[in-house]
Design a protein around this motif. Structure first.
Motif, PDB file in Angstrom:
ATOM      1  N   ASN A 148      10.768  -3.143  -4.709  1.00  0.00           N
ATOM      2  CA  ASN A 148      10.725  -3.707  -3.353  1.00  0.00           C
ATOM      3  C   ASN A 148      10.284  -2.664  -2.339  1.00  0.00           C
ATOM      4  OD1 ASN A 148      11.659  -6.123  -4.394  1.00  0.00           O
ATOM      5  ND2 ASN A 148      13.300  -6.355  -2.881  1.00  0.00           N
ATOM      6  N   ASN A 149      10.824  -1.455  -2.450  1.00  0.00           N
ATOM      7  CA  ASN A 149      10.468  -0.394  -1.509  1.00  0.00           C
ATOM      8  C   ASN A 149       8.995  -0.026  -1.613  1.00  0.00           C
ATOM      9  OD1 ASN A 149      13.073  -0.291  -0.530  1.00  0.00           O
ATOM     10  ND2 ASN A 149      13.667   1.516  -1.721  1.00  0.00           N
ATOM     11  N   MET A 150       8.477   0.047  -2.831  1.00  0.00           N
ATOM     12  CA  MET A 150       7.061   0.364  -3.020  1.00  0.00           C
ATOM     13  C   MET A 150       6.183  -0.778  -2.511  1.00  0.00           C
ATOM     14  SD  MET A 150       6.734   3.428  -4.317  1.00  0.00           S
ATOM     15  CE  MET A 150       5.124   3.532  -5.122  1.00  0.00           C
ATOM     16  N   ALA A 151       6.578  -2.015  -2.819  1.00  0.00           N
ATOM     17  CA  ALA A 151       5.796  -3.177  -2.386  1.00  0.00           C
ATOM     18  C   ALA A 151       5.713  -3.255  -0.869  1.00  0.00           C
ATOM     19  CB  ALA A 151       6.405  -4.456  -2.945  1.00  0.00           C
ATOM     20  N   SER A 160       5.801  -0.830   1.243  1.00  0.00           N
ATOM     21  CA  SER A 160       5.290   0.368   1.916  1.00  0.00           C
ATOM     22  C   SER A 160       3.786   0.568   1.702  1.00  0.00           C
ATOM     23  CB  SER A 160       6.064   1.609   1.462  1.00  0.00           C
ATOM     24  OG  SER A 160       6.041   1.732   0.044  1.00  0.00           O
ATOM     25  N   ILE A 161       3.345   0.736   0.462  1.00  0.00           N
ATOM     26  CA  ILE A 161       1.939   1.115   0.263  1.00  0.00           C
ATOM     27  C   ILE A 161       1.045  -0.008  -0.246  1.00  0.00           C
ATOM     28  CG2 ILE A 161       2.477   3.548  -0.061  1.00  0.00           C
ATOM     29  CD1 ILE A 161       2.109   3.177  -3.045  1.00  0.00           C
ATOM     30  N   VAL A 182      -0.039  10.489  -1.341  1.00  0.00           N
ATOM     31  CA  VAL A 182       0.764   9.447  -0.680  1.00  0.00           C
ATOM     32  C   VAL A 182       1.616   8.699  -1.701  1.00  0.00           C
ATOM     33  CG1 VAL A 182       0.639   7.291   0.623  1.00  0.00           C
ATOM     34  CG2 VAL A 182      -0.869   9.194   1.215  1.00  0.00           C
ATOM     35  N   ALA A 183       1.046   8.404  -2.878  1.00  0.00           N
ATOM     36  CA  ALA A 183       1.780   7.670  -3.915  1.00  0.00           C
ATOM     37  C   ALA A 183       3.000   8.445  -4.388  1.00  0.00           C
ATOM     38  CB  ALA A 183       0.863   7.362  -5.095  1.00  0.00           C
ATOM     39  N   VAL A 184       2.837   9.735  -4.605  1.00  0.00           N
ATOM     40  CA  VAL A 184       3.966  10.567  -5.052  1.00  0.00           C
ATOM     41  C   VAL A 184       5.051  10.601  -3.980  1.00  0.00           C
ATOM     42  CG1 VAL A 184       4.698  12.904  -5.664  1.00  0.00           C
ATOM     43  CG2 VAL A 184       2.593  11.972  -6.634  1.00  0.00           C
ATOM     44  N   ASP A 185       4.642  10.814  -2.727  1.00  0.00           N
ATOM     45  CA  ASP A 185       5.617  10.861  -1.639  1.00  0.00           C
ATOM     46  C   ASP A 185       6.351   9.525  -1.500  1.00  0.00           C
ATOM     47  OD1 ASP A 185       4.844  13.437  -1.137  1.00  0.00           O
ATOM     48  OD2 ASP A 185       3.650  12.978   0.644  1.00  0.00           O
ATOM     49  N   ALA A 186       5.599   8.417  -1.595  1.00  0.00           N
ATOM     50  CA  ALA A 186       6.208   7.085  -1.474  1.00  0.00           C
ATOM     51  C   ALA A 186       7.174   6.818  -2.615  1.00  0.00           C
ATOM     52  CB  ALA A 186       5.121   6.009  -1.442  1.00  0.00           C
ATOM     53  N   ALA A 187       6.805   7.247  -3.819  1.00  0.00           N
ATOM     54  CA  ALA A 187       7.664   7.027  -4.980  1.00  0.00           C
ATOM     55  C   ALA A 187       8.981   7.778  -4.828  1.00  0.00           C
ATOM     56  CB  ALA A 187       6.950   7.453  -6.256  1.00  0.00           C
ATOM     57  N   SER A 235      11.042   6.026  -2.156  1.00  0.00           N
ATOM     58  CA  SER A 235      11.515   4.717  -2.640  1.00  0.00           C
ATOM     59  C   SER A 235      12.657   4.863  -3.624  1.00  0.00           C
ATOM     60  CB  SER A 235      10.351   3.956  -3.289  1.00  0.00           C
ATOM     61  OG  SER A 235       9.365   3.629  -2.340  1.00  0.00           O
ATOM     62  N   VAL A 236      12.522   5.816  -4.545  1.00  0.00           N
ATOM     63  CA  VAL A 236      13.544   6.028  -5.574  1.00  0.00           C
ATOM     64  C   VAL A 236      14.814   6.615  -4.961  1.00  0.00           C
ATOM     65  CG1 VAL A 236      14.128   7.307  -7.672  1.00  0.00           C
ATOM     66  CG2 VAL A 236      11.862   6.246  -7.429  1.00  0.00           C
TER      67      VAL A 236
END
Length: 423
Positions: A340-343, A345-346, A364-369, A372-373
């Motif tokens: 849900n957090n990933m969906a 956000s990015i 950006v993907a690494v930071d978002a992951a 989110s986690v």
């Protein structure tokens, strides 16, 4: 072997450079092998995703970039027997000859349609013969070959039961994927280690090359160490030095997943960094990676192979995030929160082709992951009622994919128009 183990194993493929130029070169080289004499002309038709992704990306064995030069190298020197590694071993004299073909106007490239469905048609004309090769749906799936106007090969298409999902992965729930990853025989997924061997060498290539910029910056940001005590900075270095090496055309292959080297890198290398920094067991790494791959596939099979959104960050990034949850001992509820957090956000990050921008998208993907986690493991997440989140994690992943296809078809057209204006 479990059917999901087989699915992962069949999807993992070594790929030298960005997979789109490799696929273009493969199609042209396959046709070239059927003509007599020198190549007089190459006519290339590509769907929008293929056209866009190869537009300015680096090509192994060449200082040039893009569709035209990938096709020219296919006409001059690529070895079709090597599949997506067909550009391996290109010599300087061959690269110069390919460049001459482009400069002489002997390579013609057209876009066939706005579509996320892979399509390549390579027509190679010789002195007194011609051949055409068509690739469809996956980067190496040759479906038709003609020689001098006569069809000499047509691939038999499987019969699809319309009442079932078109892809096997969609018959599983997140809970079932989680259970598989944590109970499958370890012997069955030992083959996943090949991805780390390959992607590690690519990472080192990026760090040691004087052509990279992001890789050297991320190394400095990590205290000048490849592995530091800072897990997130190490993960970003592992992931994005490898991506940069790939998109600028350095000479080491990546292990691709869902037909993309960048997807394969993002789905694996941050997990590998976490494993190295925190000294998790190899078993934990392999199980987390199997789950990461499957989540990536789940979203990607809804979005299409080549679409207007960045599947590397969104699909592989979400897979990687779920892998982190698994490494940390989280459960499927934590994973659903993470999705849900990933969906929220990015999702919607655009894909404007395979180029150095992929490296920034990987950052950006690494930071978002990580964000989110970290939040999900503390019960902080975007509730199902909001935005594109569904009532179940399966619905959320489906919605993420549908944002790309059919949702971003008009966006794809705009992106291609912008690229065309830059010619």
């Amino acid at each position: 072997m479990h059917i999901l183990s087989q699915l992962i194993k069949e999807d993992m493929r070594p790929a030298l450079g960005v997979t789109e130029p490799g696929a273009i070169a493969l199609a042209v080289a396959t046709a070239r092998c059927l003509i007599k004499g020198d190549v007089e002309k190459v006519f290339l038709k590509l769907n929008s995703g293929m056209y866009k992704n190869a537009f300015t990306c680096g090509i192994p064995g060449s200082n040039e970039v893009g569709n035209y030069h990938a096709a020219a190298l296919g006409a001059v020197a690529a070895d079709p027997k090597k599949g997506l590694e067909c550009l391996e071993g290109i010599e300087e004299t061959e690269a110069k000859k390919a460049k001459q073909l482009v400069e002489q106007g002997k390579i013609v490239v057209d876009m066939s349609e706005i579509s996320s469905r892979i399509f390549i048609e390579a027509k190679v004309i010789g002195e007194d013969s011609q051949a055409t090769v068509t690739i469809r749906d996956t980067h190496t799936n040759i479906v038709k070959i003609t020689e001098n106007g006569k069809v000499i090969y047509v691939k038999k298409q499987p019969v699809v039961n319309q009442e079932e999902d078109s892809h096997l992965i969609h018959r599983y729930t997140l809970e079932q994927l989680y259970d598989y990853a944590n109970t499958v025989s370890l012997d069955e997924i030992q083959f996943i280690k090949e991805a780390y061997d390959l992607n590690w060498e690519l990472l080192l290539e990026g760090i040691n090359s004087n052509k990279t910029t992001f890789a050297r910056y991320l190394l400095e940001a990590n205290g000048g160490e490849i592995i530091s005590d800072d897990e997130q900075k190490t993960a970003s270095l592992f992931c994005n030095a490898a991506i940069e090496a790939r998109v600028i055309g350095l000479s080491k292959p990546a292990m691709s997943i869902t037909g993309s080297g960048a997807h394969g890198i993002i789905a694996t290398m941050p997990l590998y960094a976490s494993y190295r920094v925190n000294k998790y067991s190899e078993e934990a790494l392999l199980r987390a990676t199997a789950l990461s791959y499957l989540i990536c596939m789940y979203i990607k099979e809804y979005s299409g192979k080549l679409s207007a959104f960045c599947g590397c960050a969104i699909a592989a990034g979400t897979g990687m995030a779920c892998g982190f949850v698994n490494l940390r001992g989280g459960d499927k509820e934590n994973m659903a929160m993470t999705i849900n957090n990933m969906a929220s956000s990015i999702t919607g990050m655009i894909c404007d082709g395979g180029n150095q921008g992929c490296t920034m998208k990987g950052v950006v993907a690494v930071d978002a992951a990580y964000s989110s986690v970290n939040m999900a493991m503390n019960g902080v997440y975007i509730y199902n009622a909001h935005g594109i989140n569904g009532a179940t994690p399966e619905e959320t992943m489906k919605n993420m994919g549908m944002i790309a296809s059919p949702g971003m078809v008009a966006t794809e057209k705009t992106i291609v128009e912008i690229l065309e204006d830059k010619k």
